[in-house]
Design an enzyme around this catalytic site. Structure first.
Site, mmCIF file in Angstrom:
data_model
loop_
_atom_site.group_PDB
_atom_site.id
_atom_site.type_symbol
_atom_site.label_atom_id
_atom_site.label_comp_id
_atom_site.label_asym_id
_atom_site.label_seq_id
_atom_site.Cartn_x
_atom_site.Cartn_y
_atom_site.Cartn_z
ATOM 1 N N SER A 1 1.017 -1.279 0.049
ATOM 2 C CA SER A 1 0.013 -0.153 0.217
ATOM 3 C C SER A 1 0.417 1.184 -0.066
ATOM 4 O O SER A 1 1.843 1.204 -1.118
ATOM 5 C CB SER A 1 -0.857 -0.119 1.120
ATOM 6 O OG SER A 1 -1.666 1.017 1.153
ATOM 7 N N HIS B 1 -7.708 -5.739 0.799
ATOM 8 C CA HIS B 1 -6.499 -4.649 0.812
ATOM 9 C C HIS B 1 -5.766 -5.197 1.986
ATOM 10 O O HIS B 1 -4.281 -5.043 2.044
ATOM 11 C CB HIS B 1 -6.371 -2.743 0.987
ATOM 12 C CG HIS B 1 -6.104 -3.063 0.978
ATOM 13 N ND1 HIS B 1 -4.867 -1.813 -0.736
ATOM 14 C CD2 HIS B 1 -5.075 -1.638 2.148
ATOM 15 C CE1 HIS B 1 -3.887 -1.225 -0.284
ATOM 16 N NE2 HIS B 1 -3.961 -1.035 1.033
#
Length: 400
Positions: A170, A375
């Site tokens: 990320s 995620h």
């Protein structure tokens, strides 16, 4: 009782059944705790048979960063960079099924970075983070422009290597785009960068993230007027309250994960069961700045990968332009591997492919076959070894 709460409770009850069915796997998480609170990075590594080295890295602007090493003999040094509101702990808290332990077992020379402001880097040569608000005047720009160069130079100096491999999750890969575009000489120091959940654009952000993006200017103004510069840090009121609330067994999992986190990152209850979620809460959130959040929201507002937007007047002073300049992604010439997931609501496939078109040296692009991977599964998924790690190990083997 509204319908959303009913659905959360139903899902929660189902995941408790899953927890009982997978209790042997989840008992591993108990090794991540001590009677005095969450284990720190060296203690986590020691649990799985690894000794660590710790280095204090000083940036050009005076921040002191915690950098850890698990020594190995295989290949180039490999740097792992965590994501937003996270720390180096994230690579170990899954224990034997974590990426950190898996790569250590393979013999790689591993380095675990921490960006300014988190648990291991809440220090400065002059500024006191508890008193000086200027300590918190940074966003992911400074992570890429100051933190990464200091970390990379330290690793190369200590190892004598001319290059390193990198893995980022990320924000941990976003900052490499900053590095490559603002300090292009560092492109030659990165042998290959593996981007887990590539984050750069938010042009296709779904609700509720898109709603938050739209009201972010008002939220930022309110935070600044209220003097809120550090957010979700371990010592902040909101950070303490979050950990206290989310650690409550009866409601923490249902509300904090199912009700708050999953709508933003994608639902995948199979990979994050209640017992391990308690471990996550002990280590996260690790804090960031209000400015950093707003900088990410600005990417969605402007539809561009740009420097922080201070408003026309200050932009003139900072950039000699009323609008913030875009980062020059064509200058990011380091080899990059993209690994993306269809159920990742923060790193949407169309946004990843937009970035793919703008970077000049993406050498591989993989979309994980597991369709509900979200995620968080890149660092905390229960079965990462099956659906993720083979791709990472293949990259390290091929590019070493």
């Amino acid at each position: 009782m509204n319908i959303v709460l009913i659905l959360i409770l139903i899902i929660s009850s189902k995941t408790h059944v899953l927890a009982r069915e997978n209790i042997a796997d989840e008992l591993n998480s108990l090794l991540q705790r001590s009677v005095d609170g969450p284990l720190n990075f060296p203690e986590l590594a020691r649990n799985y048979g690894y000794q660590t080295e710790k280095y204090d890295v000083q940036t050009e602007d005076g921040y002191l960063l915690g950098l850890f090493r698990i020594p190995g003999e295989r290949g180039l040094p490999t740097l792992l960079m965590h994501g937003l509101m996270d720390t180096s702990d994230t690579w170990l808290i899954r224990g034997n099924t974590s990426l950190g332990v898996t790569l250590a077992c393979e013999g790689y020379d591993l380095w675990f970075g921490n960006i300014r402001g988190n648990r291991y880097s809440r220090r400065h040569v002059k500024l006191n983070p508890d008193i000086d608000t200027s300590f918190w005047d940074y966003s992911f720009h400074e992570h890429g422009f100051y933190d990464l160069p200091a970390i990379i130079d330290t690793i190369l100096w200590k190892t004598g290597s001319k290059k390193l491999n990198a893995i980022g999750h990320s924000q941990g890969n976003t900052i490499f785009y900053i590095l490559g575009s603002t300090r292009p000489e560092y492109n030659a120091k990165v042998n290959v960068m593996t981007a887990l959940a590539p984050v750069c654009f938010f042009n296709n952000a779904p609700p509720p993230l898109s709603w938050l993006i739209q009201i972010s200017p008002q939220l930022y103004e309110l935070a600044m007027s209220s003097g809120v510069h550090e957010i979700f840090g371990n010592v902040t009121p909101i950070g303490k309250a979050t950990k206290l609330f989310c650690s409550r067994p009866s409601i923490g999992y249902a509300v904090c994960l199912l009700g708050v986190l999953f709508p933003f990152v994608g639902f995948d209850t199979q990979e994050l069961l209640p017992l391990f979620f308690n471990v996550i809460v002990e280590h996260n959130p690790a804090g960031t700045t209000t400015k950093n959040f707003y900088h990410f929201f600005q990417l969605g507002l402007r539809g561009r990968f740009s420097n922080f937007d201070y408003g026309p007047d200050r932009n003139l002073l900072e950039y000699n332009s009323k609008t913030p300049p875009d980062y020059n992604l064509t200058s990011v010439t380091m080899p990059i591997v993209f690994i993306a997931a269809r159920n990742d609501k923060l790193s949407r496939i169309p946004d990843v492919e937009n970035l793919l078109q703008q970077l000049p040296n993406v050498v591989r692009y993989t979309i994980i076959k597991r369709r509900i991977m979200n995620h968080l599964d890149y660092v905390w998924g229960a079965h990462m070894k099956a659906y993720l790690f083979p791709y990472i190990l293949e990259v390290l083997e091929k590019f070493n």
